[in-house]
Design a protein around this motif. Structure first.
Motif, mmCIF file in Angstrom:
data_model
loop_
_atom_site.group_PDB
_atom_site.id
_atom_site.type_symbol
_atom_site.label_atom_id
_atom_site.label_comp_id
_atom_site.label_asym_id
_atom_site.label_seq_id
_atom_site.Cartn_x
_atom_site.Cartn_y
_atom_site.Cartn_z
ATOM 1 N N LEU A 18 0.860 -1.181 0.000
ATOM 2 C CA LEU A 18 0.000 0.000 0.000
ATOM 3 C C LEU A 18 0.896 1.229 0.000
ATOM 4 O O LEU A 18 1.752 1.376 0.879
ATOM 5 C CB LEU A 18 -0.924 0.004 1.217
ATOM 6 N N CYS A 19 0.700 2.102 -0.979
ATOM 7 C CA CYS A 19 1.612 3.226 -1.188
ATOM 8 C C CYS A 19 0.841 4.538 -1.181
ATOM 9 O O CYS A 19 -0.238 4.644 -1.763
ATOM 10 C CB CYS A 19 2.341 3.057 -2.522
ATOM 11 N N ASN A 20 1.408 5.540 -0.488
ATOM 12 C CA ASN A 20 0.923 6.912 -0.590
ATOM 13 C C ASN A 20 1.958 7.703 -1.384
ATOM 14 O O ASN A 20 3.007 8.065 -0.855
ATOM 15 C CB ASN A 20 0.728 7.537 0.789
ATOM 16 N N PRO A 21 1.698 7.971 -2.662
ATOM 17 C CA PRO A 21 2.725 8.603 -3.500
ATOM 18 C C PRO A 21 3.019 10.046 -3.120
ATOM 19 O O PRO A 21 4.083 10.563 -3.460
ATOM 20 C CB PRO A 21 2.129 8.512 -4.913
ATOM 21 N N LEU A 22 2.105 10.707 -2.419
ATOM 22 C CA LEU A 22 2.336 12.109 -2.072
ATOM 23 C C LEU A 22 3.431 12.267 -1.031
ATOM 24 O O LEU A 22 4.167 13.258 -1.039
ATOM 25 C CB LEU A 22 1.046 12.755 -1.562
ATOM 26 N N VAL A 23 3.534 11.304 -0.134
ATOM 27 C CA VAL A 23 4.555 11.393 0.917
ATOM 28 C C VAL A 23 5.616 10.307 0.782
ATOM 29 O O VAL A 23 6.567 10.254 1.561
ATOM 30 C CB VAL A 23 3.904 11.314 2.316
ATOM 31 N N GLY A 24 5.462 9.419 -0.209
ATOM 32 C CA GLY A 24 6.464 8.399 -0.454
ATOM 33 C C GLY A 24 6.491 7.270 0.552
ATOM 34 O O GLY A 24 7.525 6.647 0.758
ATOM 35 N N SER A 25 5.347 6.962 1.187
ATOM 36 C CA SER A 25 5.305 5.882 2.173
ATOM 37 C C SER A 25 4.848 4.579 1.525
ATOM 38 O O SER A 25 4.049 4.582 0.593
ATOM 39 C CB SER A 25 4.364 6.247 3.323
ATOM 40 N N ILE A 26 5.361 3.465 2.032
ATOM 41 C CA ILE A 26 4.982 2.132 1.559
ATOM 42 C C ILE A 26 4.732 1.243 2.768
ATOM 43 O O ILE A 26 5.543 1.195 3.690
ATOM 44 C CB ILE A 26 6.068 1.507 0.676
ATOM 45 N N ILE A 27 3.598 0.540 2.752
ATOM 46 C CA ILE A 27 3.260 -0.392 3.825
ATOM 47 C C ILE A 27 3.063 -1.774 3.206
ATOM 48 O O ILE A 27 2.122 -1.982 2.446
ATOM 49 C CB ILE A 27 1.981 0.032 4.563
ATOM 50 N N PRO A 28 3.954 -2.740 3.481
ATOM 51 C CA PRO A 28 3.759 -4.100 2.982
ATOM 52 C C PRO A 28 2.794 -4.876 3.873
ATOM 53 O O PRO A 28 2.794 -4.719 5.093
ATOM 54 C CB PRO A 28 5.166 -4.699 3.031
ATOM 55 N N LEU A 29 1.953 -5.685 3.266
ATOM 56 C CA LEU A 29 1.022 -6.533 4.001
ATOM 57 C C LEU A 29 1.499 -7.984 3.955
ATOM 58 O O LEU A 29 2.270 -8.363 3.069
ATOM 59 C CB LEU A 29 -0.379 -6.439 3.397
ATOM 60 N N PRO A 30 1.041 -8.806 4.902
ATOM 61 C CA PRO A 30 1.389 -10.229 4.850
ATOM 62 C C PRO A 30 0.908 -10.849 3.543
ATOM 63 O O PRO A 30 -0.149 -10.477 3.016
ATOM 64 C CB PRO A 30 0.651 -10.823 6.050
ATOM 65 N N PRO A 31 1.640 -11.796 2.980
ATOM 66 C CA PRO A 31 1.244 -12.413 1.708
ATOM 67 C C PRO A 31 -0.016 -13.253 1.863
ATOM 68 O O PRO A 31 -0.332 -13.745 2.947
ATOM 69 C CB PRO A 31 2.448 -13.275 1.333
ATOM 70 N N THR A 32 -0.731 -13.405 0.754
ATOM 71 C CA THR A 32 -1.924 -14.256 0.764
ATOM 72 C C THR A 32 -1.507 -15.708 0.988
ATOM 73 O O THR A 32 -0.350 -16.085 0.801
ATOM 74 C CB THR A 32 -2.692 -14.136 -0.557
ATOM 75 N N LEU A 33 -2.476 -16.533 1.366
ATOM 76 C CA LEU A 33 -2.173 -17.922 1.710
ATOM 77 C C LEU A 33 -2.238 -18.849 0.508
ATOM 78 O O LEU A 33 -1.482 -19.816 0.425
ATOM 79 C CB LEU A 33 -3.144 -18.410 2.787
ATOM 80 N N ARG A 34 -3.129 -18.560 -0.439
ATOM 81 C CA ARG A 34 -3.317 -19.462 -1.583
ATOM 82 C C ARG A 34 -2.521 -18.958 -2.787
ATOM 83 O O ARG A 34 -2.482 -17.761 -3.050
ATOM 84 C CB ARG A 34 -4.801 -19.564 -1.953
ATOM 85 N N PRO A 35 -1.915 -19.855 -3.552
ATOM 86 C CA PRO A 35 -1.213 -19.434 -4.770
ATOM 87 C C PRO A 35 -2.200 -19.050 -5.869
ATOM 88 O O PRO A 35 -3.189 -19.749 -6.096
ATOM 89 C CB PRO A 35 -0.398 -20.684 -5.153
ATOM 90 N N ARG A 36 -1.928 -17.930 -6.530
ATOM 91 C CA ARG A 36 -2.810 -17.433 -7.584
ATOM 92 C C ARG A 36 -1.963 -16.860 -8.707
ATOM 93 O O ARG A 36 -0.769 -16.573 -8.539
ATOM 94 C CB ARG A 36 -3.775 -16.373 -7.049
ATOM 95 N N LEU A 37 -2.610 -16.653 -9.869
ATOM 96 C CA LEU A 37 -1.916 -16.065 -11.009
ATOM 97 C C LEU A 37 -2.206 -14.561 -11.083
ATOM 98 O O LEU A 37 -1.419 -13.752 -10.631
ATOM 99 C CB LEU A 37 -2.322 -16.771 -12.306
#
Length: 457
Positions: A177-196
């Protein structure tokens, strides 16, 4: 951010009262005084304006749109530091008006959820994502750089001032999740199921966040099937579910658009072959299918959010009936199953639109009172519809696109070379409704879940 030329704005006042100018005040009297025979202009007298309370100045600045705010930061050190002031950001969240803007990205064609990146340097081999911010009120374009987004991530959704990027690699999906105005990035835990390439829905308020990841389940290294949905939830009351809630998708569903629209506690997305609308209730974790209007005669259907309602935009072509071809908008009624036609493109305009579109199809995105219709494979041609004024407008082309565009300087990339696989001028614009904000309160909750960023490299 950098803007291009736009026409001046004129204001029409319903009452006749004096308009202050550099030579008159609100009473209509001369705005100057005479001292020892010398005429002194008091309209911009620093002895007056320098005494304004800081809290009043902060309140005025909080109402500025983002481009004007960042220009104001160069005035003085105090203005420059407002973006780091907790007191100012709290005031900003209280009084700053919501802006129904849009953000677009260059997308590779055919669609595979991988967006065009721009080369930071022709020799470095490092790519950075660029976005193009559109202000529908003033028909202005701005350029945003996402230099901190690592390679292999694509933008998929936006809400609450944050833009969601998802990893392109097949398998468990990493989300930023990114706020481009202030240059912040928040990573979230990865999903559990593999997807394309799943469809992803996002909704963020000041106290909660909900994400739904649906479809494209990898049932083998070479095959996918739309089977399940995973959901992510966290709120200020301490309740959270990190991909722990799953649900089964309806049978024979197809998520070709890859896009979800959030309206009043539900995610909506188009289902193809045949056309219908799928609805996911966040609270009950259930899916249902809604029949689309005139589904046998629709072309290029898109779901958008418009003034708090789900709106279906599509071309109607009844080739065997004596009905003129048209582009129509339907709104889903409160009962959740019935559609009401709310607008139809004027026939003369549709003839022009059909000539430009030439059967290639189009994509739509809505935000508040606006809907933008982008013609596929032609980023220079787009229409804006205003729900409130019932007005259709051709949008000026984005000045930051084009084969001969120099990306040096300004707010974007520093080279006019694209990342090789996309080719010069390839792709088309895809985007989302975007409310640019200097702060997102939900970030404080998400920071507690932040994983080591090196895991996303």
């Amino acid at each position: 951010m950098e803007a291009f030329h736009h026409p001046p704005i004129s204001f029409h006042f319903p009452y006749a009262f004096p308009i202050p100018t550099p030579t008159t005040n609100f009473l209509g009297t001369p705005n100057s005084s005479s001292i020892n025979g010398m005429i002194i202009n008091t309209w911009m007298d620093s002895r007056i304006w320098s005494r304004l309370p800081h809290r009043l100045i902060d309140r005025i600045i909080a109402f500025l749109p983002p481009p004007a705010f960042f220009r104001a930061r160069v005035v003085c050190k105090r203005f420059y530091g407002l973006i780091y002031s907790t007191h100012f950001l709290e005031l900003y969240l209280q009084v700053s008006p919501k802006r129904n803007w849009f953000i677009f990205f260059k997308q590779k064609v055919p669609r595979n959820n991988i967006y065009k990146n721009m080369m930071n340097s022709s020799n470095s081999g490092v790519c950075s994502v660029e976005g193009y911010l559109f202000d529908p009120d003033n028909l202005c374009w701005y350029r945003l750089s996402f230099a901190l987004i690592p390679q292999g991530f694509s933008p998929v959704s936006s809400s609450g001032g944050l833009i969601c990027f998802v990893s392109d690699e097949s398998g468990s999906k990493n989300i930023l999740l990114c706020n481009p105005l202030v240059g912040s990035i928040i990573p979230l835990p990865p999903t559990l199921r593999p997807r394309l390439f799943p469809s992803i829905g996002l909704t963020i308020t000041n106290t909660s966040i909900d994400i739904a990841v649906a479809g494209d389940d990898l049932i083998s290294p070479y095959a996918v099937k739309n089977l399940t949905t995973e959901s992510f939830h966290i709120d200020g009351n301490g309740f959270y579910s990190i991909w722990g809630t799953t649900s089964t998708l309806p049978r024979l569903c197809s998520f070709e658009s890859g896009k979800m629209v959030h309206v009043q506690g539900r995610f909506y997305c188009m289902n193809f072959s045949p056309f219908s609308v799928l609805s996911y209730d966040i609270g009950t974790n259930n899916w249902c299918k809604i029949q689309a209007p005139m589904r046998r005669f629709l072309r290029s259907p898109s779901l958008v959010e418009g003034n708090g309602k789900v709106v279906l935009v599509a071309a109607v072509e009844k080739s065997k009936l004596n009905v003129p071809r048209s582009l129509r908008l339907w709104a889903l009624q409160d009962c959740g199953t019935m559609w009401l036609e709310i607008e139809r493109m004027p026939q003369q305009l549709y003839v022009q639109f059909a000539e430009v579109e030439n059967g290639q199809g189009f994509n739509c995105v809505g935000h508040g009172e606006y809907v933008v219709i982008m013609i596929k494979n032609n980023s220079d041609k787009a229409l804006l519809f205003d729900f409130c004024k019932k007005r259709w407008i051709w949008i000026p082309p984005c000045p930051f696109l084009g084969n001969n565009l120099d990306y040096g300087g300004g707010g974007g990339g520093s080279s006019n070379n694209y990342c090789g696989e996309f080719g010069v001028g390839g792709g088309e614009l895809h985007g989302f409704g975007y409310d640019p904000r200097l702060a997102a309160p939900i970030g404080a909750l998400l920071d507690q879940l932040t994983l080591p960023f090196q895991s996303f490299n």
